[in-house]
Design a protein around this motif. Sequence first.
Motif, PDB file in Angstrom:
ATOM      1  N   LYS A  45      -1.553  -4.064  -7.429  1.00 48.87           N
ATOM      2  CA  LYS A  45      -1.913  -5.324  -7.217  1.00 48.87           C
ATOM      3  C   LYS A  45      -1.816  -6.474  -6.694  1.00 48.87           C
ATOM      4  CE  LYS A  45      -0.571  -9.145 -11.582  1.00 48.87           C
ATOM      5  NZ  LYS A  45      -0.342  -8.570 -12.597  1.00 48.87           N
ATOM      6  N   ALA A  46      -0.354  -6.528  -6.331  1.00 45.75           N
ATOM      7  CA  ALA A  46       0.262  -7.038  -5.624  1.00 45.75           C
ATOM      8  C   ALA A  46      -0.389  -7.411  -3.605  1.00 45.75           C
ATOM      9  CB  ALA A  46       1.840  -6.384  -4.455  1.00 45.75           C
ATOM     10  N   LYS A  47      -1.027  -6.336  -3.323  1.00 43.55           N
ATOM     11  CA  LYS A  47      -1.674  -5.933  -1.840  1.00 43.55           C
ATOM     12  C   LYS A  47      -2.312  -6.595  -2.063  1.00 43.55           C
ATOM     13  CE  LYS A  47      -4.107  -2.063   0.692  1.00 43.55           C
ATOM     14  NZ  LYS A  47      -4.840  -1.098   0.445  1.00 43.55           N
ATOM     15  N   GLU A  48      -3.482  -6.900  -3.358  1.00 43.34           N
ATOM     16  CA  GLU A  48      -4.610  -7.605  -3.860  1.00 43.34           C
ATOM     17  C   GLU A  48      -4.192  -8.721  -3.835  1.00 43.34           C
ATOM     18  OE1 GLU A  48      -8.528  -8.542  -3.450  1.00 43.34           O
ATOM     19  OE2 GLU A  48      -7.892  -6.919  -3.570  1.00 43.34           O
ATOM     20  N   MET A  49      -3.040  -9.551  -4.126  1.00 44.18           N
ATOM     21  CA  MET A  49      -3.109 -10.453  -3.787  1.00 44.18           C
ATOM     22  C   MET A  49      -2.777 -11.104  -3.191  1.00 44.18           C
ATOM     23  SD  MET A  49      -0.949 -10.940  -7.593  1.00 44.18           S
ATOM     24  CE  MET A  49       0.172 -12.865  -7.216  1.00 44.18           C
TER      25      MET A  49
ATOM     26  N   ALA B  95       0.717  -0.804  -0.512  1.00 43.86           N
ATOM     27  CA  ALA B  95      -0.289  -0.001   0.453  1.00 43.86           C
ATOM     28  C   ALA B  95       1.212   0.570   0.003  1.00 43.86           C
ATOM     29  CB  ALA B  95      -0.583  -0.086   0.998  1.00 43.86           C
ATOM     30  N   ILE B  96       1.693   1.506   0.443  1.00 43.92           N
ATOM     31  CA  ILE B  96       2.664   2.379   1.124  1.00 43.92           C
ATOM     32  C   ILE B  96       3.564   2.713  -0.203  1.00 43.92           C
ATOM     33  CG2 ILE B  96       4.462   3.223   1.653  1.00 43.92           C
ATOM     34  CD1 ILE B  96       3.726   1.829   4.336  1.00 43.92           C
ATOM     35  N   GLU B  97       3.664   1.840  -1.276  1.00 46.34           N
ATOM     36  CA  GLU B  97       4.847   1.612  -2.474  1.00 46.34           C
ATOM     37  C   GLU B  97       3.500   1.972  -3.360  1.00 46.34           C
ATOM     38  OE1 GLU B  97       6.327  -2.535  -2.715  1.00 46.34           O
ATOM     39  OE2 GLU B  97       8.140  -1.647  -1.374  1.00 46.34           O
TER      40      GLU B  97
END
Length: 324
Positions: free
Chosen positions: A64-68, A58-60
């Motif tokens: 997509k990575a957050k949702e995965m 979230a900070i970055e």
Amino acid sequence: MSLQNTQYDAIMRAYAARRTRHRKELEQRLGEIHQKIPALSELEEEMISLAAGQARSAIEGNQKAKEMQRQKWLGLAQEKEALLAIHGFSLKDLELTYDCPDCQDTGYQGNVKCHCLKQASIQYLYDQFHLKQILEKENFHTFSYSYYEEEELAAIQRAVMDAQLFIESFGREFRNLLLLGETGTGKTFLCNCIAKELMDRCFSVVYLTAFELFDLMANAHFDRSADAAAYRQSYPYIFECDLLIIDDLGTELNNSFVSSQLFLCINERVLKQRSTIISSNLSLQALRDSYSERTLSRITSFYTIWQMPGMDIRLKKKLLENTL
């Protein structure tokens, strides 16, 4: 009604002890659960790692990575719930429990006193003024009409009905009661009935005989010894409690101090819109002669007056017991 500092501190210490007890119970429960389910610790560590990963993503700005990571975390959460269920546990077993979930055993919901703190305060006063044992015996459930003569029933039934209306409207309607009648006609019993109902509804009730009331006032004013601290702490309750009951007015030793303090008490509580119930064996004329015209004027202006019918019920009970 505000508690004195020492009383408030005693209640809050009880809340702190309650929270400590629940934390220890949780620690013990978690230890037992993890011992029975060794795989649970590894699963929880992975979930913690995923939650930290979501925060970094979230900070970055990597949605997509957050949702995965979120989806994987949800999958592990379901797996955790199923693993617990297999062994007879639930997710709630991993959480703190509370005596009062509404305030989580803090006594406050935000900045507002929780209902449980109000009840704890009432219970403290309940015990302090020695009402518990009395009210267990004298309440509406134990009230009996059998000791009243047929011609007295209508009057006492009206008094009981009005007492119940007094209770139902309490807190919304400002009312005061004066109960007059001969010794043993049920005045004190009816006062106890009202006291119990209101205390059970979390209203603060101070119940004192006239002798106790004026003794407390005299000690609060004139006693300068260390032992008098309790009197000075209790003194504000006379004016601030939701309901003050003065029982057997007229049985105390009357003097100018008593007369002035009675007027002060009645007048202050009228001004503060705090309800008062007074019982007395005296007539209205005797009350005026004993306590002054202005005191009687305040009573007749702001009190509903009940004349309790009948003869001494205690004597009737004794006579009945002797005939059995």
